[in-house]
Design a protein around this motif. Structure first.
Motif, PDB file in Angstrom:
ATOM      1  N   ASP A  48      45.526  39.791  51.256  1.00  0.00           N
ATOM      2  CA  ASP A  48      46.884  39.281  52.498  1.00  0.00           C
ATOM      3  C   ASP A  48      47.470  38.146  53.211  1.00  0.00           C
ATOM      4  O   ASP A  48      46.139  37.946  53.232  1.00  0.00           O
ATOM      5  N   VAL A  49      48.123  37.191  53.098  1.00  0.00           N
ATOM      6  CA  VAL A  49      48.709  36.053  53.103  1.00  0.00           C
ATOM      7  C   VAL A  49      48.990  36.214  54.662  1.00  0.00           C
ATOM      8  O   VAL A  49      50.235  36.853  54.524  1.00  0.00           O
ATOM      9  N   ASP A  50      49.314  34.840  56.040  1.00  0.00           N
ATOM     10  CA  ASP A  50      49.706  35.230  56.822  1.00  0.00           C
ATOM     11  C   ASP A  50      50.644  33.544  56.170  1.00  0.00           C
ATOM     12  O   ASP A  50      51.039  33.618  55.077  1.00  0.00           O
ATOM     13  N   VAL A  51      52.006  33.691  57.240  1.00  0.00           N
ATOM     14  CA  VAL A  51      52.910  32.637  57.201  1.00  0.00           C
ATOM     15  C   VAL A  51      52.668  31.065  57.006  1.00  0.00           C
ATOM     16  O   VAL A  51      53.132  30.246  55.670  1.00  0.00           O
ATOM     17  N   ASN A  52      51.579  30.762  56.360  1.00  0.00           N
ATOM     18  CA  ASN A  52      50.923  29.423  56.352  1.00  0.00           C
ATOM     19  C   ASN A  52      50.090  29.897  55.053  1.00  0.00           C
ATOM     20  O   ASN A  52      48.918  28.260  54.650  1.00  0.00           O
ATOM     21  N   HIS A  59      41.369  44.733  55.162  1.00  0.00           N
ATOM     22  CA  HIS A  59      41.830  45.798  56.414  1.00  0.00           C
ATOM     23  C   HIS A  59      42.322  47.108  55.680  1.00  0.00           C
ATOM     24  O   HIS A  59      42.588  46.879  54.023  1.00  0.00           O
ATOM     25  N   TYR A  60      42.107  47.953  55.883  1.00  0.00           N
ATOM     26  CA  TYR A  60      42.928  49.135  55.210  1.00  0.00           C
ATOM     27  C   TYR A  60      43.958  49.428  56.143  1.00  0.00           C
ATOM     28  O   TYR A  60      44.233  49.631  57.574  1.00  0.00           O
ATOM     29  N   HIS A  61      45.184  50.267  55.578  1.00  0.00           N
ATOM     30  CA  HIS A  61      45.650  50.879  56.514  1.00  0.00           C
ATOM     31  C   HIS A  61      45.748  52.245  56.327  1.00  0.00           C
ATOM     32  O   HIS A  61      44.882  52.748  54.980  1.00  0.00           O
ATOM     33  N   VAL A  62      45.943  52.612  57.152  1.00  0.00           N
ATOM     34  CA  VAL A  62      45.593  54.473  57.787  1.00  0.00           C
ATOM     35  C   VAL A  62      47.305  54.818  58.711  1.00  0.00           C
ATOM     36  O   VAL A  62      47.709  54.808  59.056  1.00  0.00           O
ATOM     37  N   VAL A  63      46.828  55.884  57.350  1.00  0.00           N
ATOM     38  CA  VAL A  63      48.114  57.452  57.962  1.00  0.00           C
ATOM     39  C   VAL A  63      48.058  58.617  58.403  1.00  0.00           C
ATOM     40  O   VAL A  63      46.645  58.785  57.418  1.00  0.00           O
ATOM     41  N   LYS A 110      54.959  40.100  48.108  1.00  0.00           N
ATOM     42  CA  LYS A 110      52.963  40.275  48.280  1.00  0.00           C
ATOM     43  C   LYS A 110      52.082  40.409  47.233  1.00  0.00           C
ATOM     44  O   LYS A 110      52.868  41.115  46.461  1.00  0.00           O
ATOM     45  N   TYR A 111      51.549  40.725  47.509  1.00  0.00           N
ATOM     46  CA  TYR A 111      50.440  40.930  46.188  1.00  0.00           C
ATOM     47  C   TYR A 111      50.391  42.866  46.256  1.00  0.00           C
ATOM     48  O   TYR A 111      50.426  43.006  47.075  1.00  0.00           O
ATOM     49  N   GLN A 112      50.053  43.470  45.136  1.00  0.00           N
ATOM     50  CA  GLN A 112      49.896  44.573  44.551  1.00  0.00           C
ATOM     51  C   GLN A 112      48.876  44.918  44.562  1.00  0.00           C
ATOM     52  O   GLN A 112      48.482  44.466  43.115  1.00  0.00           O
ATOM     53  N   TYR A 113      49.059  45.737  45.250  1.00  0.00           N
ATOM     54  CA  TYR A 113      47.543  46.465  45.315  1.00  0.00           C
ATOM     55  C   TYR A 113      47.878  47.815  44.435  1.00  0.00           C
ATOM     56  O   TYR A 113      48.968  48.066  44.157  1.00  0.00           O
ATOM     57  N   ASP A 114      46.675  47.960  43.956  1.00  0.00           N
ATOM     58  CA  ASP A 114      46.870  49.684  42.926  1.00  0.00           C
ATOM     59  C   ASP A 114      47.038  50.490  43.696  1.00  0.00           C
ATOM     60  O   ASP A 114      46.119  50.841  44.396  1.00  0.00           O
ATOM     61  N   GLN A 115      47.757  51.708  43.173  1.00  0.00           N
ATOM     62  CA  GLN A 115      48.022  52.842  43.301  1.00  0.00           C
ATOM     63  C   GLN A 115      47.182  53.669  43.573  1.00  0.00           C
ATOM     64  O   GLN A 115      47.075  54.701  44.651  1.00  0.00           O
ATOM     65  N   GLN A 116      45.926  53.361  42.485  1.00  0.00           N
ATOM     66  CA  GLN A 116      45.147  54.502  41.974  1.00  0.00           C
ATOM     67  C   GLN A 116      43.915  54.604  42.959  1.00  0.00           C
ATOM     68  O   GLN A 116      43.038  54.822  43.153  1.00  0.00           O
ATOM     69  N   GLU A 117      43.941  53.210  43.763  1.00  0.00           N
ATOM     70  CA  GLU A 117      42.981  53.220  45.031  1.00  0.00           C
ATOM     71  C   GLU A 117      43.382  53.846  45.957  1.00  0.00           C
ATOM     72  O   GLU A 117      42.413  53.539  47.474  1.00  0.00           O
ATOM     73  N   ILE A 118      44.410  54.031  46.319  1.00  0.00           N
ATOM     74  CA  ILE A 118      44.675  55.041  47.784  1.00  0.00           C
ATOM     75  C   ILE A 118      44.023  56.275  47.701  1.00  0.00           C
ATOM     76  O   ILE A 118      43.756  57.025  46.933  1.00  0.00           O
TER      77      ILE A 118
END
Length: 250
Positions: A48-52, A59-63, A110-118
């Motif tokens: 992931d990148v910022d605006v610059n 990091h990981y996103h968690v639900v 944005k960068y597309q991550y692999d669903q298999q890694e969820i």
């Protein structure tokens, strides 16, 4: 302090967290799993990148999906154990999981991550969450049919191979509607073969036609001949007598 007061009254069943590798304890997954609550985390977001254009911290996103309402204060106790930023109410469980891979339309750049890694724990069914609605299913089926025709897909396995690599949404629909889609591929292939046979027949007929002079050619030829007997021949007799001896004049 202001944000804590503002969020103090928040209560929800579904919450989202962010886990940073440089601050979370090594056993952060065990801490969440031991709660007994269904939860899942994204692939590691390390691109992931910022605006610059600068790379963000991995990091990981968690639900987390509770069966009962949980207060903001209760969630703070959990994020404290995880040394994670303050929790956020999950407005849409499906939307949050889709964001795991950036597969929603707003994240296509944005960068597309692999669903298999969820990864999911304690019974949270990711496949069921991501199951498309009836309207979404129809739209995806239209996209798949158009893709089959535009890319001349004649074998079902080639379509599956593409979907598995390029688009998880298609894979889910293909897994559900595989018989219907396979029939479409087969029908397209047979239709294509028939069109090819017709073209081959047309080519043969055209080649045969080129061996016969046209009416215009016959008339011109007859006018140029001094032989009275040949002049008296009709078109049909002429073709029978001189078939394939003269080519068409273009």
């Amino acid at each position: 302090m202001h944000n804590k007061k503002k969020n103090a009254g928040l209560r929800a069943r579904n919450w989202t967290l962010i886990i940073y590798l440089d601050s979370a304890p090594e056993n952060w997954k065990e801490i969440l799993t031991e709660t007994g609550v269904p939860w899942a985390h994204s692939p590691l977001h390390d691109k992931d990148v910022d605006v610059n254009g600068c790379i963000l911290k991995p990091h990981y996103h968690v639900v987390i999906k509770f069966s009962l309402l949980k207060s903001y204060q209760q969630m703070l106790k959990l994020t404290g154990k995880l040394r994670a930023p303050n929790p956020q109410v999950c407005v849409s469980l499906v939307g949050s999981v889709v964001h795991f891979t950036h597969s929603n339309k707003s994240d296509k750049e944005k960068y597309q991550y692999d669903q298999q890694e969820i990864e999911s724990y304690n019974g949270l069914d990711i496949e069921e969450l991501l199951k498309p609605t009836k309207t979404e299913m129809n739209e995806i089926l239209k996209e798949i049919r158009a893709f089959i025709i535009e890319n001349d897909i004649q074998e079902f396995w080639r379509l599956c191979q593409y979907a598995d690599k390029e688009t998880s949404n298609w894979s889910r629909v293909i897994n559900t509607k595989h018989t219907l889609i396979n029939q479409f591929v087969t029908s397209y292939r047979h239709s294509r073969d028939k069109r090819k046979e017709v073209l081959q027949v047309d080519e043969i007929q055209l080649e045969s036609a080129l061996c016969l002079p046209t009416i215009t050619t016959i008339e011109e030829y007859k006018k140029s001949q001094k032989n009275a007997e040949l002049q008296a021949l009709g078109v049909k007799e002429y073709q029978e007598s001189y078939e394939c001896q003269y080519s068409v004049q273009v």
